[in-house]
Design a protein around this motif. Structure first.
Motif, PDB file in Angstrom:
ATOM      1  N   HIS A  30     -16.086 -30.328-133.278  1.00 29.16           N
ATOM      2  CA  HIS A  30     -16.546 -30.417-134.668  1.00 29.16           C
ATOM      3  C   HIS A  30     -16.948 -29.043-135.201  1.00 29.16           C
ATOM      4  O   HIS A  30     -16.660 -28.715-136.358  1.00 29.16           O
ATOM      5  N   TYR A  31     -17.604 -28.246-134.351  1.00 33.58           N
ATOM      6  CA  TYR A  31     -18.034 -26.913-134.809  1.00 33.58           C
ATOM      7  C   TYR A  31     -16.844 -26.048-135.187  1.00 33.58           C
ATOM      8  O   TYR A  31     -16.813 -25.438-136.265  1.00 33.58           O
ATOM      9  N   PHE A  32     -15.844 -25.994-134.305  1.00 31.49           N
ATOM     10  CA  PHE A  32     -14.721 -25.090-134.572  1.00 31.49           C
ATOM     11  C   PHE A  32     -13.775 -25.655-135.628  1.00 31.49           C
ATOM     12  O   PHE A  32     -13.093 -24.885-136.309  1.00 31.49           O
ATOM     13  N   GLU A  33     -13.760 -26.960-135.788  1.00 34.06           N
ATOM     14  CA  GLU A  33     -13.009 -27.524-136.906  1.00 34.06           C
ATOM     15  C   GLU A  33     -13.652 -27.071-138.229  1.00 34.06           C
ATOM     16  O   GLU A  33     -12.954 -26.677-139.168  1.00 34.06           O
ATOM     17  N   TRP A  34     -14.982 -27.122-138.282  1.00 30.16           N
ATOM     18  CA  TRP A  34     -15.695 -26.629-139.472  1.00 30.16           C
ATOM     19  C   TRP A  34     -15.475 -25.122-139.641  1.00 30.16           C
ATOM     20  O   TRP A  34     -15.230 -24.652-140.754  1.00 30.16           O
ATOM     21  N   PHE A  35     -15.559 -24.375-138.547  1.00 33.49           N
ATOM     22  CA  PHE A  35     -15.440 -22.918-138.631  1.00 33.49           C
ATOM     23  C   PHE A  35     -14.070 -22.502-139.156  1.00 33.49           C
ATOM     24  O   PHE A  35     -13.942 -21.497-139.863  1.00 33.49           O
ATOM     25  N   HIS A  36     -13.049 -23.273-138.830  1.00 35.24           N
ATOM     26  CA  HIS A  36     -11.690 -22.979-139.298  1.00 35.24           C
ATOM     27  C   HIS A  36     -11.395 -23.610-140.661  1.00 35.24           C
ATOM     28  O   HIS A  36     -10.237 -23.788-141.023  1.00 35.24           O
ATOM     29  N   ARG A  37     -12.432 -23.906-141.431  1.00 35.52           N
ATOM     30  CA  ARG A  37     -12.215 -24.442-142.773  1.00 35.52           C
ATOM     31  C   ARG A  37     -11.493 -23.429-143.665  1.00 35.52           C
ATOM     32  O   ARG A  37     -10.864 -23.795-144.663  1.00 35.52           O
ATOM     33  N   THR A  38     -11.608 -22.146-143.320  1.00 39.51           N
ATOM     34  CA  THR A  38     -10.820 -21.107-143.987  1.00 39.51           C
ATOM     35  C   THR A  38      -9.913 -20.458-142.932  1.00 39.51           C
ATOM     36  O   THR A  38     -10.293 -20.351-141.760  1.00 39.51           O
TER      37      THR A  38
END
Length: 209
Positions: A30-38
Motif C-alpha cells: 500500500h505504501y509503495f502503491e501510494w508513493f508511485h501515484r506520480t
C-alpha cells in the motif's frame, strides 16, 4: 552521518517490521502503491547520480553471461532495462511490490524484459536465477529478524553458482548486508565502495556455492 529525515524514515520502517511478515508485506504494497501515484518518484530515469550507480552496478558483473536475471525492487524498471540491454540473450524479470510501478515498467519495456508485482518477503518469483540484483531496498525491511528473512529469501532465488548483487548506502550497507556476509552457502566475490558526490554506496556481490 545520515540526515534527521533519513533517520526518521528508517525508524518508521523498522517499526513496521514488528508486524508479521505478511502484514508487513501488505503495508509495503500500500505504501509503495501510494508513493508511485506520480511517475518515477525517485527520478531514477533522469538523475545523473542514479545513472552512475547503475553503470557501477553493471560494471561489477561485466564479462559474465547470464541466462536468467532478476531485479528485486525494480520500481519502474530503469535499471532492469539497462540490465536487459547489457545481457540481450538473458530472460530478465523485474519485480516490485507496487502494481503501478510494474505497469509503467512493462509499458516501457516493449518485450525487452518482463515485469510482475511481487512481495519478495512472502512470494517466489518462479524458478531460479543466475543473477539477482537488489538495490536500495533492504532498509525498508526493518529489524534484524526481518532482515535475516529477506537475506535468506534473496539467496533462495539463486541458481547453483549464481550471483547476488546488493547496492545500498555506505556505511549502512555493512548492517544491511551482514547476514549475507555470514551465510555459509554464499561466498563474497567483491565489494566496491563508491564515494559519489557525498552520497557513498557499496556494490557487494556474492556467489552461491
Amino acid at each position: 552521518m545520515r540526515s534527521l529525515p533519513d533517520r526518521l524514515h528508517r525508524t518508521f520502517f523498522r517499526s513496521m517490521s514488528l508486524l508479521p511478515a505478511r502484514g508487513q508485506g501488505r503495508f509495503l504494497r500500500h505504501y509503495f502503491e501510494w508513493f508511485h501515484r506520480t511517475p518515477d518518484p525517485w527520478r531514477h530515469a533522469v538523475d545523473p547520480y542514479e545513472a552512475r550507480k547503475y553503470a557501477a552496478t553493471l560494471a561489477h558483473v561485466e564479462g559474465d553471461s547470464y541466462d536468467r536475471i532478476l531485479d528485486v525492487g525494480c520500481s519502474e524498471g530503469t535499471f532492469t532495462l539497462l540490465a536487459a540491454a547489457a545481457h540481450p540473450a538473458a530472460d530478465v524479470l523485474g519485480v516490485d511490490v507496487s502494481e503501478r510501478a510494474v505497469h509503467r515498467a512493462a509499458a516501457k519495456a516493449r518485450g525487452r524484459a518482463r515485469f510482475a508485482r511481487l512481495d519478495f518477503l512472502n512470494q517466489d518469483p518462479g524458478g531460479r536465477f543466475d543473477l539477482v540484483v537488489c538495490a536500495e531496498t533492504l532498509y525498508y525491511v526493518g529489524r534484524d529478524d526481518r532482515l535475516r528473512l529477506a537475506s535468506e529469501r534473496l539467496r533462495s532465488f539463486l541458481s547453483p553458482g549464481g550471483t547476488l548483487v546488493l547496492v545500498h548506502p555506505w556505511p549502512e550497507a555493512r548492517r544491511l548486508h551482514r547476514f549475507l556476509d555470514g551465510d555459509p552457502l554464499l561466498v563474497r566475490r567483491d565489494e566496491q565502495v563508491e564515494h559519489d558526490g557525498g552520497r557513498p554506496y557499496a556494490v557487494s556481490s556474492y556467489r552461491l556455492r
